[in-house]
Design a protein around this motif. Structure first.
Motif, PDB file in Angstrom:
ATOM      1  N   ASP A 192       0.847  -1.193   0.000  1.00  0.00           N
ATOM      2  CA  ASP A 192       0.000   0.000   0.000  1.00  0.00           C
ATOM      3  C   ASP A 192       0.882   1.243   0.000  1.00  0.00           C
ATOM      4  OD1 ASP A 192      -1.851   2.010   0.430  1.00  0.00           O
ATOM      5  OD2 ASP A 192      -2.927   0.924   1.991  1.00  0.00           O
ATOM      6  N   LEU A 193       0.798   2.025  -1.071  1.00  0.00           N
ATOM      7  CA  LEU A 193       1.566   3.269  -1.166  1.00  0.00           C
ATOM      8  C   LEU A 193       0.697   4.489  -0.886  1.00  0.00           C
ATOM      9  CD1 LEU A 193       3.705   2.551  -4.361  1.00  0.00           C
ATOM     10  CD2 LEU A 193       4.253   2.081  -1.978  1.00  0.00           C
ATOM     11  N   GLY A 194      -0.509   4.276  -0.413  1.00  0.00           N
ATOM     12  CA  GLY A 194      -1.419   5.386  -0.144  1.00  0.00           C
ATOM     13  C   GLY A 194      -2.565   5.394  -1.124  1.00  0.00           C
ATOM     14  N   HIS A 195      -2.421   6.145  -2.213  1.00  0.00           N
ATOM     15  CA  HIS A 195      -3.486   6.252  -3.210  1.00  0.00           C
ATOM     16  C   HIS A 195      -3.456   5.142  -4.251  1.00  0.00           C
ATOM     17  CE1 HIS A 195      -4.896  10.022  -1.673  1.00  0.00           C
ATOM     18  NE2 HIS A 195      -3.683  10.516  -1.714  1.00  0.00           N
ATOM     19  N   TYR A 196      -2.394   4.373  -4.259  1.00  0.00           N
ATOM     20  CA  TYR A 196      -2.272   3.276  -5.223  1.00  0.00           C
ATOM     21  C   TYR A 196      -1.311   2.241  -4.643  1.00  0.00           C
ATOM     22  CZ  TYR A 196       1.756   6.190  -6.412  1.00  0.00           C
ATOM     23  OH  TYR A 196       2.888   6.949  -6.347  1.00  0.00           O
ATOM     24  N   PRO A 197      -1.323   1.029  -5.195  1.00  0.00           N
ATOM     25  CA  PRO A 197      -0.455  -0.026  -4.673  1.00  0.00           C
ATOM     26  C   PRO A 197       0.802  -0.226  -5.512  1.00  0.00           C
ATOM     27  CG  PRO A 197      -2.123  -1.014  -6.023  1.00  0.00           C
ATOM     28  CD  PRO A 197      -2.356   0.484  -6.067  1.00  0.00           C
ATOM     29  N   ALA A 198       1.650  -1.092  -4.981  1.00  0.00           N
ATOM     30  CA  ALA A 198       2.849  -1.538  -5.692  1.00  0.00           C
ATOM     31  C   ALA A 198       2.859  -3.052  -5.668  1.00  0.00           C
ATOM     32  CB  ALA A 198       4.096  -0.996  -5.004  1.00  0.00           C
ATOM     33  N   ALA A 199       3.128  -3.659  -6.811  1.00  0.00           N
ATOM     34  CA  ALA A 199       3.280  -5.116  -6.893  1.00  0.00           C
ATOM     35  C   ALA A 199       4.726  -5.419  -7.247  1.00  0.00           C
ATOM     36  CB  ALA A 199       2.356  -5.701  -7.952  1.00  0.00           C
ATOM     37  N   ILE A 200       5.249  -6.450  -6.570  1.00  0.00           N
ATOM     38  CA  ILE A 200       6.609  -6.909  -6.852  1.00  0.00           C
ATOM     39  C   ILE A 200       6.602  -8.434  -6.836  1.00  0.00           C
ATOM     40  CG2 ILE A 200       7.725  -4.862  -5.869  1.00  0.00           C
ATOM     41  CD1 ILE A 200       8.349  -6.647  -3.370  1.00  0.00           C
ATOM     42  N   PRO A 201       7.564  -9.055  -7.501  1.00  0.00           N
ATOM     43  CA  PRO A 201       7.691 -10.500  -7.367  1.00  0.00           C
ATOM     44  C   PRO A 201       7.979 -10.836  -5.906  1.00  0.00           C
ATOM     45  CG  PRO A 201       8.971  -9.713  -9.232  1.00  0.00           C
ATOM     46  CD  PRO A 201       8.518  -8.500  -8.465  1.00  0.00           C
ATOM     47  N   GLY A 202       7.350 -11.884  -5.405  1.00  0.00           N
ATOM     48  CA  GLY A 202       7.547 -12.279  -4.012  1.00  0.00           C
ATOM     49  C   GLY A 202       6.602 -13.389  -3.637  1.00  0.00           C
ATOM     50  N   GLU A 203       6.630 -13.747  -2.377  1.00  0.00           N
ATOM     51  CA  GLU A 203       5.748 -14.811  -1.905  1.00  0.00           C
ATOM     52  C   GLU A 203       4.338 -14.270  -1.744  1.00  0.00           C
ATOM     53  OE1 GLU A 203       6.923 -17.260   1.285  1.00  0.00           O
ATOM     54  OE2 GLU A 203       9.012 -17.351   0.627  1.00  0.00           O
ATOM     55  N   GLY A 204       3.376 -15.060  -2.162  1.00  0.00           N
ATOM     56  CA  GLY A 204       1.983 -14.691  -2.018  1.00  0.00           C
ATOM     57  C   GLY A 204       1.278 -14.633  -3.352  1.00  0.00           C
ATOM     58  N   LYS A 205       0.076 -14.061  -3.312  1.00  0.00           N
ATOM     59  CA  LYS A 205      -0.679 -13.888  -4.544  1.00  0.00           C
ATOM     60  C   LYS A 205      -1.415 -12.568  -4.477  1.00  0.00           C
ATOM     61  CE  LYS A 205      -4.423 -16.833  -2.985  1.00  0.00           C
ATOM     62  NZ  LYS A 205      -5.094 -18.086  -3.226  1.00  0.00           N
ATOM     63  N   ILE A 206      -1.695 -12.022  -5.648  1.00  0.00           N
ATOM     64  CA  ILE A 206      -2.442 -10.772  -5.721  1.00  0.00           C
ATOM     65  C   ILE A 206      -3.646 -10.975  -6.632  1.00  0.00           C
ATOM     66  CG2 ILE A 206      -0.472  -9.312  -5.162  1.00  0.00           C
ATOM     67  CD1 ILE A 206      -0.179  -8.614  -8.083  1.00  0.00           C
ATOM     68  N   TYR A 207      -4.703 -10.246  -6.324  1.00  0.00           N
ATOM     69  CA  TYR A 207      -5.947 -10.332  -7.088  1.00  0.00           C
ATOM     70  C   TYR A 207      -5.937  -9.261  -8.163  1.00  0.00           C
ATOM     71  CZ  TYR A 207      -7.336 -13.594  -3.565  1.00  0.00           C
ATOM     72  OH  TYR A 207      -7.387 -14.695  -2.757  1.00  0.00           O
ATOM     73  N   CYS A 208      -6.207  -9.699  -9.387  1.00  0.00           N
ATOM     74  CA  CYS A 208      -6.056  -8.830 -10.550  1.00  0.00           C
ATOM     75  C   CYS A 208      -7.260  -8.944 -11.477  1.00  0.00           C
ATOM     76  CB  CYS A 208      -4.822  -9.241 -11.345  1.00  0.00           C
ATOM     77  SG  CYS A 208      -3.304  -9.303 -10.393  1.00  0.00           S
ATOM     78  N   GLU A 209      -7.303  -8.034 -12.434  1.00  0.00           N
ATOM     79  CA  GLU A 209      -8.251  -8.080 -13.545  1.00  0.00           C
ATOM     80  C   GLU A 209      -7.445  -8.018 -14.833  1.00  0.00           C
ATOM     81  OE1 GLU A 209     -10.754  -4.665 -12.910  1.00  0.00           O
ATOM     82  OE2 GLU A 209     -11.534  -5.470 -11.039  1.00  0.00           O
ATOM     83  N   VAL A 210      -7.871  -8.792 -15.820  1.00  0.00           N
ATOM     84  CA  VAL A 210      -7.185  -8.816 -17.108  1.00  0.00           C
ATOM     85  C   VAL A 210      -8.097  -8.168 -18.155  1.00  0.00           C
ATOM     86  CG1 VAL A 210      -6.074 -10.263 -18.851  1.00  0.00           C
ATOM     87  CG2 VAL A 210      -6.010 -10.955 -16.438  1.00  0.00           C
TER      88      VAL A 210
END
Length: 116
Positions: free
Chosen positions: A37-55
């Motif tokens: 969480d960067l405040g008004h928007y997020p940051a994604a990086i390679p790492g452990e876990g999963k993120i929810y996305c839209e394609v």
């Protein structure tokens, strides 16, 4: 071409208007990435876990607009990854995330629920 989005570009989020002329293809849980969480928007990086996305399927003019939006901060690089809908571009954060809060659940839309 396709793009995978995980934060403010998702439906009903602050920057979703950039995706108005894009074709939503579906949701996707992206393994092997962490969300911060960067405040008004997020940051994604390679790492452990999963993120929810839209394609989304997008045209070159939408891609140019998104590149301009992201390049204004110089904090992201665009990378091609594999999704169930075919390969898609994702914007990955390239700056330090030291001191930033990780969104453990990996879902930008539901991040407020995690804080409770």
């Amino acid at each position: 071409m396709r793009i995978i989005v995980y934060g403010s570009l998702r439906r009903k989020q602050g920057n979703s208007h950039w995706m108005t002329n894009a074709q939503w293809l579906g949701d996707h849980e992206l393994d092997g990435y962490a969300l911060y969480d960067l405040g008004h928007y997020p940051a994604a990086i390679p790492g452990e876990g999963k993120i929810y996305c839209e394609v989304y399927r997008i045209n070159s003019s939408i891609m140019a607009e998104l590149d301009e939006l992201k390049s204004n901060t110089k904090d992201y690089r665009r990378e091609l990854i594999s999704t169930p809908y075919g390969s898609a571009w994702i914007y990955l954060y390239i700056r330090s995330l030291e001191g930033m809060e990780r969104i453990e659940g990996g879902d930008w839309v539901k991040r407020a629920e995690e804080e409770k």
